[in-house]
Design a protein around this motif. Structure first.
Motif, mmCIF file in Angstrom:
data_model
loop_
_atom_site.group_PDB
_atom_site.id
_atom_site.type_symbol
_atom_site.label_atom_id
_atom_site.label_comp_id
_atom_site.label_asym_id
_atom_site.label_seq_id
_atom_site.Cartn_x
_atom_site.Cartn_y
_atom_site.Cartn_z
ATOM 1 N N THR A 70 0.839 -1.203 0.000
ATOM 2 C CA THR A 70 0.000 0.000 0.000
ATOM 3 C C THR A 70 0.869 1.245 0.000
ATOM 4 N N TRP A 71 0.420 2.252 -0.719
ATOM 5 C CA TRP A 71 1.119 3.546 -0.656
ATOM 6 C C TRP A 71 0.073 4.647 -0.561
ATOM 7 N N ALA A 72 0.083 5.391 0.539
ATOM 8 C CA ALA A 72 -0.947 6.405 0.764
ATOM 9 C C ALA A 72 -0.318 7.713 1.212
ATOM 10 N N PHE A 73 -0.827 8.825 0.697
ATOM 11 C CA PHE A 73 -0.296 10.153 0.992
ATOM 12 C C PHE A 73 -1.459 11.129 1.103
ATOM 13 N N ALA A 74 -1.397 12.031 2.081
ATOM 14 C CA ALA A 74 -2.414 13.093 2.180
ATOM 15 C C ALA A 74 -1.719 14.436 2.351
ATOM 16 N N GLN A 75 -2.336 15.500 1.858
ATOM 17 C CA GLN A 75 -1.828 16.850 2.095
ATOM 18 C C GLN A 75 -1.932 17.157 3.593
ATOM 19 N N PRO A 76 -0.998 17.952 4.117
ATOM 20 C CA PRO A 76 -1.015 18.245 5.544
ATOM 21 C C PRO A 76 -2.310 18.893 6.035
ATOM 22 N N ALA A 77 -2.757 18.415 7.190
ATOM 23 C CA ALA A 77 -3.878 19.022 7.925
ATOM 24 C C ALA A 77 -3.683 18.571 9.378
ATOM 25 N N ALA A 78 -4.738 18.655 10.199
ATOM 26 C CA ALA A 78 -4.596 18.238 11.603
ATOM 27 C C ALA A 78 -4.600 16.702 11.705
ATOM 28 N N GLU A 79 -4.487 16.197 12.934
ATOM 29 C CA GLU A 79 -4.316 14.775 13.226
ATOM 30 C C GLU A 79 -5.079 13.851 12.275
ATOM 31 N N VAL A 80 -4.445 12.743 11.918
ATOM 32 C CA VAL A 80 -5.107 11.685 11.150
ATOM 33 C C VAL A 80 -6.136 11.042 12.082
ATOM 34 N N THR A 81 -7.371 10.912 11.601
ATOM 35 C CA THR A 81 -8.398 10.298 12.454
ATOM 36 C C THR A 81 -8.004 8.846 12.731
ATOM 37 N N ASP A 82 -8.472 8.330 13.880
ATOM 38 C CA ASP A 82 -8.168 6.936 14.207
ATOM 39 C C ASP A 82 -8.711 5.995 13.139
ATOM 40 N N ILE A 88 -5.723 2.386 7.020
ATOM 41 C CA ILE A 88 -4.590 2.376 6.083
ATOM 42 C C ILE A 88 -3.421 1.581 6.662
ATOM 43 N N CYS A 89 -3.141 1.791 7.956
ATOM 44 C CA CYS A 89 -2.050 1.031 8.569
ATOM 45 C C CYS A 89 -2.389 -0.460 8.545
ATOM 46 N N GLY A 90 -3.666 -0.773 8.761
ATOM 47 C CA GLY A 90 -4.116 -2.165 8.698
ATOM 48 C C GLY A 90 -3.860 -2.763 7.317
ATOM 49 N N ASP A 91 -4.195 -2.018 6.258
ATOM 50 C CA ASP A 91 -3.951 -2.483 4.887
ATOM 51 C C ASP A 91 -2.460 -2.688 4.643
ATOM 52 N N LEU A 92 -1.659 -1.745 5.142
ATOM 53 C CA LEU A 92 -0.213 -1.819 4.918
ATOM 54 C C LEU A 92 0.358 -3.077 5.569
ATOM 55 N N VAL A 93 0.004 -3.275 6.847
ATOM 56 C CA VAL A 93 0.550 -4.434 7.568
ATOM 57 C C VAL A 93 0.024 -5.740 6.961
ATOM 58 N N ALA A 94 -1.260 -5.758 6.614
ATOM 59 C CA ALA A 94 -1.828 -6.976 6.014
ATOM 60 C C ALA A 94 -1.139 -7.276 4.684
ATOM 61 N N GLY A 95 -0.845 -6.243 3.908
ATOM 62 C CA GLY A 95 -0.158 -6.431 2.624
ATOM 63 C C GLY A 95 1.230 -7.005 2.823
ATOM 64 N N ILE A 96 1.911 -6.529 3.863
ATOM 65 C CA ILE A 96 3.267 -7.010 4.141
ATOM 66 C C ILE A 96 3.225 -8.473 4.603
ATOM 67 N N VAL A 97 2.244 -8.784 5.454
ATOM 68 C CA VAL A 97 2.110 -10.172 5.918
ATOM 69 C C VAL A 97 1.800 -11.085 4.735
ATOM 70 N N ALA A 98 0.891 -10.639 3.852
ATOM 71 C CA ALA A 98 0.497 -11.458 2.699
ATOM 72 C C ALA A 98 1.655 -11.646 1.725
ATOM 73 N N ALA A 99 2.621 -10.717 1.754
ATOM 74 C CA ALA A 99 3.759 -10.790 0.817
ATOM 75 C C ALA A 99 4.812 -11.805 1.266
ATOM 76 N N GLY A 100 4.688 -12.315 2.484
ATOM 77 C CA GLY A 100 5.712 -13.184 3.056
ATOM 78 C C GLY A 100 5.823 -14.523 2.366
ATOM 79 N N PRO A 101 6.891 -15.284 2.589
ATOM 80 C CA PRO A 101 8.026 -14.939 3.453
ATOM 81 C C PRO A 101 8.936 -13.877 2.820
ATOM 82 N N LEU A 102 9.450 -13.014 3.688
ATOM 83 C CA LEU A 102 10.222 -11.858 3.226
ATOM 84 C C LEU A 102 11.630 -11.868 3.800
#
Ligand SMILES: [Zn+2]
Length: 501
Positions: A70-82, A88-102
């Motif tokens: 996953t690759w995600a980018f946003a223009q600066p503003a206040a805190e990222v909502t939970d 997005i972090c969930g997608d990133l980590v899941a993608g990395i796990v699915a890519a294994g073994p690494l």
């Protein structure tokens, strides 16, 4: 050959901005999902200037296998909502796990992300990725504005920070990360690390590496990365993030711990010697206009409306400089990028050459009043801009429905996306030749310099309303550590608080 998962999740957070960074802000203007962006980035790896593109180009050349996630980018503003962070972090980590073994992971991070529940959001991303992959190398690139924390350094095998602002070397930083990873994989040994925070914040506008003191400091840094010192970084920090560990830091990686400590201490010493030089002059809009008369040599004078830079969290619709231009009845002035989707839509509903009664900018909760007038619609576009300047060459900016509006002697690029004027093509795609203007007003702090400094007779930094404040002493920090000086040679937060009473 190693199998390496790559991904990224970036936002630079200004805690003082009015609007939080939502999930939708990580989608592009056409609302395409961020998750689809990693593969196109790899396809354009050799042309585009991102940490991930430079990393992939170098790693592929060295014969490694790349697995995009996953690759995600946003223009600066206040805190990222939970919600956005978890998704997005969930997608990133899941993608990395699915890519294994690494054999390794590369992350393209910013370093100044704050989420509602995580002050050090980049540290949290690294913590989750580390937990998922165990003890394999994790290397990452960080933006020059990263607020690096001890946790980030501990969790990543190596962090590589950009060395230029404007960020011309994002891809080069990715290449350096790939070279370091390559040698870690070959030797099976990770370098020793040293990390130090500097005792003062640096306003972004004086962090620019085309001017002193950063110009000399980064040249010395590059020269010191030699012998046992395999990587040396100086992150200048982003003062808009109200977190304990906001501010500049030095990172050194070397074969042995004492070499790393010595290199970090030496670089800190060099920065502290130049503390007094992280300062410059700012102008009121009226003073800038008067000064521009003196400085004009046939090439445009650039007025940098730095405090309304969307790249620092600005709304890009403040009207202080625009009003001063209109009041002084200047001619030959052009301004970009003004964010007002309603005005752009109204222009698109009419025809080129028509006149439009409008209230431009200063949307609530702005303390300003909008600029009212009869604007001439001089050009219209869908806002697709193919960049040709050094920083974003080969990349496409999507400003959404965009109009060139003229009021008196001022032409205004009015867009439907909040993007700073990185590239001269933002004017040219609407038929305005920037080099032929007398005045260019740019809602940007430093990045404009990559493509506009060479055509300007002078650059003047203007103080006009905006959230990206030049002087951090004006910010009401709540979480920043109290013993840090909030500006170079300025008071500590503690002193500032007792002074305010
Ligand atoms: Zn940056």
């Amino acid at each position: 050959m190693a199998r390496i998962a790559v991904g990224g999740f970036q936002a630079e957070i200004n805690s003082f901005a009015a609007k939080k960074t939502q999930y939708e802000d990580f989608l592009d203007i056409a609302l395409r999902p961020y998750a689809q962006r990693a593969t196109p980035l790899l396809e354009g790896a050799r042309q585009t200037n991102w940490g991930i593109s430079g990393f992939c180009a170098e790693a592929l050349q060295r014969g490694h296998e790349i697995v995009p996630t996953t690759w995600a980018f946003a223009q600066p503003a206040a805190e990222v909502t939970d919600g956005a962070f978890e998704s997005i972090c969930g997608d990133l980590v899941a993608g990395i796990v699915a890519a294994g073994p690494l054999d390794a992971v590369f992350l393209c991070l910013h370093g100044a992300m704050v989420a509602e529940s995580y002050e050090d959001a980049d540290g949290e991303i690294l913590r989750r990725v580390r937990a998922a992959v165990g003890n394999i190398p994790i290397v990452a690139t960080l933006d020059l504005h990263a607020n690096v924390t001890r946790e980030m350094v501990a969790l990543a095998t190596v962090l590589v920070v950009y060395r230029t602002y404007p960020h011309l070397d994002m891809a080069d930083s990715g290449r350096r990360a790939a070279q370091l990873l390559d040698s870690i994989l070959m030797t099976g040994r990770a370098p020793a690390k040293a990390f130090r925070k500097l005792p003062f914040l640096i306003p972004p506008v004086w962090q620019c590496t085309t001017i002193e003191p950063a110009k000399t400091l980064y040249a010395k840094l590059a020269a010191s990365e030699t012998g046992p010192v395999v990587s040396l970084s100086f992150a200048e920090g982003f003062p808009g993030s109200d977190i304990r560990d906001c501010g500049p830091a030095v990172l050194a990686y070397a074969e042995h711990q004492d070499d790393a400590e010595r290199a970090a201490a030496a670089l800190c010493g060099l920065v502290e010697e130049r503390e007094v030089d992280f300062a410059g002059h700012t102008f009121t809009p009226e003073a800038a206009l008067a000064e521009s008369q003196r400085r004009y040599d046939g090439r445009p004078v650039v007025l940098a409306d730095t405090q309304d830079n969307p790249g620092g969290g600005g709304t890009s619709d403040t009207v202080g400089v625009l009003r001063a231009l209109l009041d002084s009845q200047v001619t030959g002035a052009a301004l970009a990028v003004f964010y007002d989707p309603a005005a752009a839509a109204a222009a698109h509903a009419g025809a080129i050459g028509s006149e439009l009664e409008l209230s431009l900018g200063a949307r609530p909760p702005s303390a300003e009043t909008p600029v009212r007038g009869r604007f001439v619609v001089e050009a219209l576009s869908d806002g697709t801009v193919s960049c040709k300047g050094p920083m974003l060459r080969g990349q496409t900016l999507r400003l959404g429905p965009t109009a060139l509006l003229r009021l008196g002697g001022v032409r205004i690029v009015v867009a439907s996306a909040r993007i700073q004027p990185y590239d001269q093509e933002i004017f040219r795609h609407l038929g305005v030749e920037p080099a032929s203007q007398r005045l260019l007003v740019l809602k940007s702090t430093v990045h404009f310099r990559n493509d506009f400094e060479a055509i300007a007779s002078a650059v003047l930094i203007v103080d006009s309303p905006g959230i990206n404040v030049t002087d951090p002493r004006r910010l009401e920090y709540r979480k920043l550590r109290a013993d840090v000086r909030v500006s170079p040679l300025g008071p500590t937060l503690n002193e500032l608080r007792s002074h305010r009473g």
